[in-house]
Design a protein around this motif. Structure first.
Motif, PDB file in Angstrom:
ATOM      1  N   ALA A 248      41.657   9.307 -24.297  1.00 59.33           N
ATOM      2  CA  ALA A 248      41.911   8.790 -22.948  1.00 59.33           C
ATOM      3  C   ALA A 248      42.406   7.350 -22.999  1.00 59.33           C
ATOM      4  O   ALA A 248      43.359   6.983 -22.293  1.00 59.33           O
ATOM      5  CB  ALA A 248      40.642   8.885 -22.110  1.00 59.33           C
ATOM      6  N   LEU A 249      41.765   6.532 -23.819  1.00 62.28           N
ATOM      7  CA  LEU A 249      42.183   5.127 -23.945  1.00 62.28           C
ATOM      8  C   LEU A 249      43.587   5.031 -24.528  1.00 62.28           C
ATOM      9  O   LEU A 249      44.430   4.253 -24.059  1.00 62.28           O
ATOM     10  CB  LEU A 249      41.200   4.369 -24.831  1.00 62.28           C
ATOM     11  CG  LEU A 249      39.736   4.318 -24.377  1.00 62.28           C
ATOM     12  CD1 LEU A 249      38.899   3.521 -25.384  1.00 62.28           C
ATOM     13  CD2 LEU A 249      39.601   3.721 -22.981  1.00 62.28           C
ATOM     14  N   LYS A 250      43.842   5.828 -25.533  1.00 61.04           N
ATOM     15  CA  LYS A 250      45.160   5.806 -26.182  1.00 61.04           C
ATOM     16  C   LYS A 250      46.253   6.239 -25.203  1.00 61.04           C
ATOM     17  O   LYS A 250      47.325   5.602 -25.126  1.00 61.04           O
ATOM     18  CB  LYS A 250      45.148   6.729 -27.410  1.00 61.04           C
ATOM     19  CG  LYS A 250      46.430   6.673 -28.229  1.00 61.04           C
ATOM     20  CD  LYS A 250      46.455   7.734 -29.326  1.00 61.04           C
ATOM     21  CE  LYS A 250      45.442   7.483 -30.421  1.00 61.04           C
ATOM     22  NZ  LYS A 250      45.618   8.456 -31.542  1.00 61.04           N
ATOM     23  N   LEU A 251      45.983   7.297 -24.451  1.00 60.87           N
ATOM     24  CA  LEU A 251      46.990   7.787 -23.512  1.00 60.87           C
ATOM     25  C   LEU A 251      47.240   6.784 -22.390  1.00 60.87           C
ATOM     26  O   LEU A 251      48.386   6.570 -21.981  1.00 60.87           O
ATOM     27  CB  LEU A 251      46.555   9.136 -22.927  1.00 60.87           C
ATOM     28  CG  LEU A 251      47.537   9.761 -21.940  1.00 60.87           C
ATOM     29  CD1 LEU A 251      48.885  10.043 -22.603  1.00 60.87           C
ATOM     30  CD2 LEU A 251      46.959  11.044 -21.343  1.00 60.87           C
ATOM     31  N   ALA A 252      46.173   6.157 -21.886  1.00 61.60           N
ATOM     32  CA  ALA A 252      46.342   5.170 -20.810  1.00 61.60           C
ATOM     33  C   ALA A 252      47.249   4.031 -21.255  1.00 61.60           C
ATOM     34  O   ALA A 252      48.108   3.556 -20.491  1.00 61.60           O
ATOM     35  CB  ALA A 252      44.980   4.628 -20.382  1.00 61.60           C
ATOM     36  N   ARG A 253      47.069   3.588 -22.488  1.00 59.49           N
ATOM     37  CA  ARG A 253      47.915   2.510 -23.014  1.00 59.49           C
ATOM     38  C   ARG A 253      49.352   2.980 -23.212  1.00 59.49           C
ATOM     39  O   ARG A 253      50.308   2.248 -22.952  1.00 59.49           O
ATOM     40  CB  ARG A 253      47.317   1.993 -24.325  1.00 59.49           C
ATOM     41  CG  ARG A 253      46.050   1.157 -24.093  1.00 59.49           C
ATOM     42  CD  ARG A 253      45.278   0.882 -25.355  1.00 59.49           C
ATOM     43  NE  ARG A 253      44.236  -0.122 -25.117  1.00 59.49           N
ATOM     44  CZ  ARG A 253      43.024  -0.105 -25.659  1.00 59.49           C
ATOM     45  NH1 ARG A 253      42.682   0.872 -26.490  1.00 59.49           N
ATOM     46  NH2 ARG A 253      42.155  -1.062 -25.382  1.00 59.49           N
ATOM     47  N   LYS A 254      49.506   4.213 -23.645  1.00 62.75           N
ATOM     48  CA  LYS A 254      50.843   4.759 -23.851  1.00 62.75           C
ATOM     49  C   LYS A 254      51.587   4.906 -22.522  1.00 62.75           C
ATOM     50  O   LYS A 254      52.759   4.554 -22.410  1.00 62.75           O
ATOM     51  CB  LYS A 254      50.732   6.121 -24.547  1.00 62.75           C
ATOM     52  CG  LYS A 254      52.053   6.832 -24.815  1.00 62.75           C
ATOM     53  CD  LYS A 254      51.824   8.158 -25.530  1.00 62.75           C
ATOM     54  CE  LYS A 254      53.118   8.941 -25.691  1.00 62.75           C
ATOM     55  NZ  LYS A 254      54.099   8.256 -26.568  1.00 62.75           N
ATOM     56  N   VAL A 255      50.904   5.398 -21.498  1.00 58.54           N
ATOM     57  CA  VAL A 255      51.529   5.635 -20.191  1.00 58.54           C
ATOM     58  C   VAL A 255      51.930   4.328 -19.521  1.00 58.54           C
ATOM     59  O   VAL A 255      53.025   4.213 -18.970  1.00 58.54           O
ATOM     60  CB  VAL A 255      50.573   6.434 -19.276  1.00 58.54           C
ATOM     61  CG1 VAL A 255      51.076   6.426 -17.833  1.00 58.54           C
ATOM     62  CG2 VAL A 255      50.427   7.864 -19.773  1.00 58.54           C
ATOM     63  N   THR A 256      51.045   3.334 -19.567  1.00 60.08           N
ATOM     64  CA  THR A 256      51.278   2.091 -18.812  1.00 60.08           C
ATOM     65  C   THR A 256      52.000   1.020 -19.616  1.00 60.08           C
ATOM     66  O   THR A 256      52.559   0.089 -19.029  1.00 60.08           O
ATOM     67  CB  THR A 256      49.941   1.507 -18.332  1.00 60.08           C
ATOM     68  OG1 THR A 256      49.147   1.146 -19.477  1.00 60.08           O
ATOM     69  CG2 THR A 256      49.176   2.509 -17.471  1.00 60.08           C
ATOM     70  N   GLY A 257      51.948   1.109 -20.937  1.00 61.63           N
ATOM     71  CA  GLY A 257      52.524   0.054 -21.767  1.00 61.63           C
ATOM     72  C   GLY A 257      51.661  -1.192 -21.815  1.00 61.63           C
ATOM     73  O   GLY A 257      52.079  -2.229 -22.334  1.00 61.63           O
ATOM     74  N   ARG A 258      50.447  -1.123 -21.280  1.00 64.31           N
ATOM     75  CA  ARG A 258      49.522  -2.258 -21.298  1.00 64.31           C
ATOM     76  C   ARG A 258      48.461  -2.032 -22.369  1.00 64.31           C
ATOM     77  O   ARG A 258      48.251  -0.910 -22.839  1.00 64.31           O
ATOM     78  CB  ARG A 258      48.864  -2.440 -19.927  1.00 64.31           C
ATOM     79  CG  ARG A 258      49.854  -2.549 -18.780  1.00 64.31           C
ATOM     80  CD  ARG A 258      49.129  -2.675 -17.439  1.00 64.31           C
ATOM     81  NE  ARG A 258      50.020  -2.311 -16.343  1.00 64.31           N
ATOM     82  CZ  ARG A 258      49.680  -1.523 -15.331  1.00 64.31           C
ATOM     83  NH1 ARG A 258      48.439  -1.046 -15.247  1.00 64.31           N
ATOM     84  NH2 ARG A 258      50.554  -1.228 -14.385  1.00 64.31           N
ATOM     85  N   THR A 259      47.750  -3.096 -22.715  1.00 62.43           N
ATOM     86  CA  THR A 259      46.801  -2.986 -23.820  1.00 62.43           C
ATOM     87  C   THR A 259      45.338  -3.027 -23.395  1.00 62.43           C
ATOM     88  O   THR A 259      44.487  -2.395 -24.022  1.00 62.43           O
ATOM     89  CB  THR A 259      47.029  -4.122 -24.838  1.00 62.43           C
ATOM     90  OG1 THR A 259      46.925  -5.381 -24.166  1.00 62.43           O
ATOM     91  CG2 THR A 259      48.393  -4.007 -25.484  1.00 62.43           C
ATOM     92  N   ASP A 260      45.018  -3.764 -22.340  1.00 64.29           N
ATOM     93  CA  ASP A 260      43.613  -3.987 -22.005  1.00 64.29           C
ATOM     94  C   ASP A 260      43.005  -2.816 -21.221  1.00 64.29           C
ATOM     95  O   ASP A 260      43.694  -2.105 -20.489  1.00 64.29           O
ATOM     96  CB  ASP A 260      43.452  -5.264 -21.179  1.00 64.29           C
ATOM     97  CG  ASP A 260      43.605  -6.526 -22.026  1.00 64.29           C
ATOM     98  OD1 ASP A 260      43.795  -6.393 -23.246  1.00 64.29           O
ATOM     99  OD2 ASP A 260      43.540  -7.635 -21.461  1.00 64.29           O
TER     100      ASP A 260
END
Length: 422
Positions: free
Chosen positions: A120-132
C-alpha cells in the motif's frame, strides 16, 4: 517445566514473546477453547491476536480444506491462475464488495499483514509521485522496514537498526485536548511547517497494539475529507480491526467512508492460514507486472478456507450476533470500571475489540497473568502494556463468553484485594 517447553526454551531465539506470557505447551484447539499437554482447558480471548476471529478449527472450513487436499488441489502457485483463487475472488466480490457498493481491484501482495501495508505504501508513492506518508500516534502497521516507519512504538522501531524516514507522525483522535484534524490540516497549509504534502495517510480505525484506541466516526470522516481536498490517498489498515472484529466486515463501514486502499490479513483466511490482500480503487491499479511480488502470494489452502469463511457473511445474522455479544462485553467492562475503582480504568474499543486501560502500574499485566492461571488466554496492549484486551472468537456462545468474563472479574478481585508488588 515440561520436557517440550524446556526443549523449545533451549533452542528457540530469545526474540519469542508469547511463550513468556503463556508458559505451557498447547496440544489441541477447538472453536474458542485451547488445551495444554496436561489437559487443562482454556477459554481463548486472544484469538491469535485477531487471526482467528471464527475460532479454531471451524468444521466447515476444515472439511473444505481436507477435501481440497485429498483431491490433490494446488498448494503453491505464486500468482498463477487456480480454481481456488477464482472461487475466492468471485465470492469476495459477491458477498462482501457488491453488497457494500465497493469497487476494488484485489492484489495478493504476500501472506502477512506487513506485506499488505508495504504494498500500500509503495503504491501510494508510485501513484502520487510523493515520498512522505502521514501516520498517527499509537499506530502499529507491521515489522518490516516500510511498515515500521509508520509504526509508533519506539521499541519496535529501534529494532530496525537504521533511521526510519519519509514519514510524519500526527496526533490520533483524542490524543490531545484539541481537534487533531484541524491541527493536521494546519501543518499541510503552512509552508513553514516542515511537512510536505504526503502520498498517503495510513490509519487504523481502532488501534490494536497501540492500546485499543477507537477513532470517532466523525474524526474518520474528517480525515477522509482532508485527504480528498489535498489529493492524498487514504489507506485504512484493517489487518486487525477488520473481518468483523469491530462489528462489521470492514471496521470503517459505520463511518461511511470509502478508502483508496484497504489492507487486510489476519482473519481473512478464517482458519489461521497466512493470507493478505490489498484492495485498490481501480484507477490506482497502475502496477507493472511483477513490480511487487512474493513467492507465497498464491496460498491456495488459504483461498479455500477464506471462501468458506465468507459463508458467515451471506446475510446480516452474523453481524447482529456480534453486536449482541459486543453489548454484553462492553456493559461488563463498564461495570468493572465502576465497581473496582482500584483499576483506575477506562473502557476502550469497539465491537469485540475492547479492553480496559488501567492507570495502576503493572496491573493489566497482572490481571492477564492471573486469568491465564485460571484458564483464560488474554493479552495486553498499549505502549506500557497498560490495557488488557478482549479478543474472543466472534462466534463464541454467549454462555462461554460470560464464563470468560467471569474469570476476568475473579482475577481482578484476587489482585485488588491482594495486589502483587514488585
Amino acid at each position: 517445566m515440561s520436557k517440550d517447553l524446556d526443549m523449545i526454551s533451549q533452542h528457540e531465539s530469545v526474540v519469542a514473546s508469547y511463550i513468556r506470557s503463556f508458559p505451557t505447551v498447547f496440544t489441541k484447539t477447538k472453536k474458542h477453547k485451547m488445551w495444554d499437554e496436561n489437559g487443562k482447558e482454556y477459554i481463548d480471548f486472544f484469538s491469535g491476536a485477531g487471526a482467528l476471529n471464527y475460532g479454531h478449527n471451524d468444521d466447515h472450513m476444515k472439511q473444505k480444506l481436507i477435501d481440497y487436499i485429498t483431491n490433490d488441489g494446488i498448494t503453491h502457485s505464486l500468482d498463477m491462475a487456480s480454481d481456488a483463487k477464482a472461487d475466492f475472488l468471485k465470492k469476495f466480490d459477491d458477498v462482501i464488495l457488491k453488497p457494500r457498493d465497493l469497487d476494488y481491484k484485489v492484489m495478493f501482495p504476500g501472506p502477512t499483514g506487513t506485506n499488505t501495508v508495504e504494498s500500500a505504501l509503495k503504491l501510494a508513492r508510485k501513484v502520487t509521485g510523493r515520498t512522505d506518508i502521514i501516520s498517527f500516534t499509537g499506530g502499529f502497521h507491521g515489522m518490516t522496514i516500510g511498515s515500521l516507519s509508520v509504526t509508533g512504538n519506539s521499541m519496535k522501531r529501534q529494532g530496525a537498526g537504521i533511521p526510519l524516514q519519509n514519514t510524519v507522525t500526527m496526533a490520533y483522535d483524542n490524543y490531545v485536548d484539541q481537534d487533531t484534524v484541524e491541527y493536521l490540516e494546519r501543518f499541510l497549509e503552512d509552508n513553514g511547517s516542515g511537512v510536505a504534502i504526503p502520498a498517503a495517510m495510513i490509519v487504523e480505525t481502532v488501534q490494536g497494539e497501540g492500546g485499543i484506541n477507537a477513532a470517532r466516526f466523525e474524526w474518520l470522516k474528517k480525515i477522509e475529507q482532508v485527504c480528498k481536498r489535498w489529493g492524498i490517498l487514504l489507506i485504512i489498515d484493517d489487518v486487525q480491526a477488520g473481518i468483523g472484529r469491530t462489528g462489521s466486515f470492514f471496521s470503517f463501514e459505520a463511518a461511511g467512508i470509502k478508502p483508496d486502499i484497504i489492507c487486510l490479513s489476519k482473519s481473512l483466511s478464517g482458519y489461521g492460514l497466512p493470507l493478505a490482500v490489498t484492495l485498490i480503487k481501480p484507477e490506482l491499479d497502475i502496477w507493472k507486472p511483477g513490480e511487487h511480488n512474493g513467492t507465497f502470494r498464491g496460498n491456495n489452502h488459504a483461498f479455500v478456507t477464506a471462501t468458506a469463511a465468507l459463508d458467515y457473511w451471506k446475510d446480516d445474522s452474523f453481524e447482529k450476533e456480534i453486536h449482541e455479544k459486543s453489548e454484553i462485553t462492553y456493559n461488563f467492562l463498564q461495570r468493572l470500571v465502576s465497581e473496582y475503582p482500584e483499576l483506575k480504568g477506562e473502557v476502550r474499543g469497539r465491537g469485540l475489540m475492547v479492553g480496559i486501560a488501567s492507570e495502576a502500574d503493572g496491573l493489566s499485566e497482572q490481571i492477564a497473568e492471573e486469568c491465564f492461571n485460571r484458564g483464560l488466554i488474554m493479552e495486553t496492549a498499549g505502549p506500557n502494556d497498560e490495557v488488557f484486551k478482549l479478543f474472543p472468537a466472534l462466534n463464541i456462545p454467549k454462555d462461554d463468553l460470560q464464563k470468560g468474563l467471569n474469570i476476568i472479574e475473579e482475577s481482578i478481585k484476587a489482585l485488588v484485594k491482594n495486589p502483587v508488588t514488585n
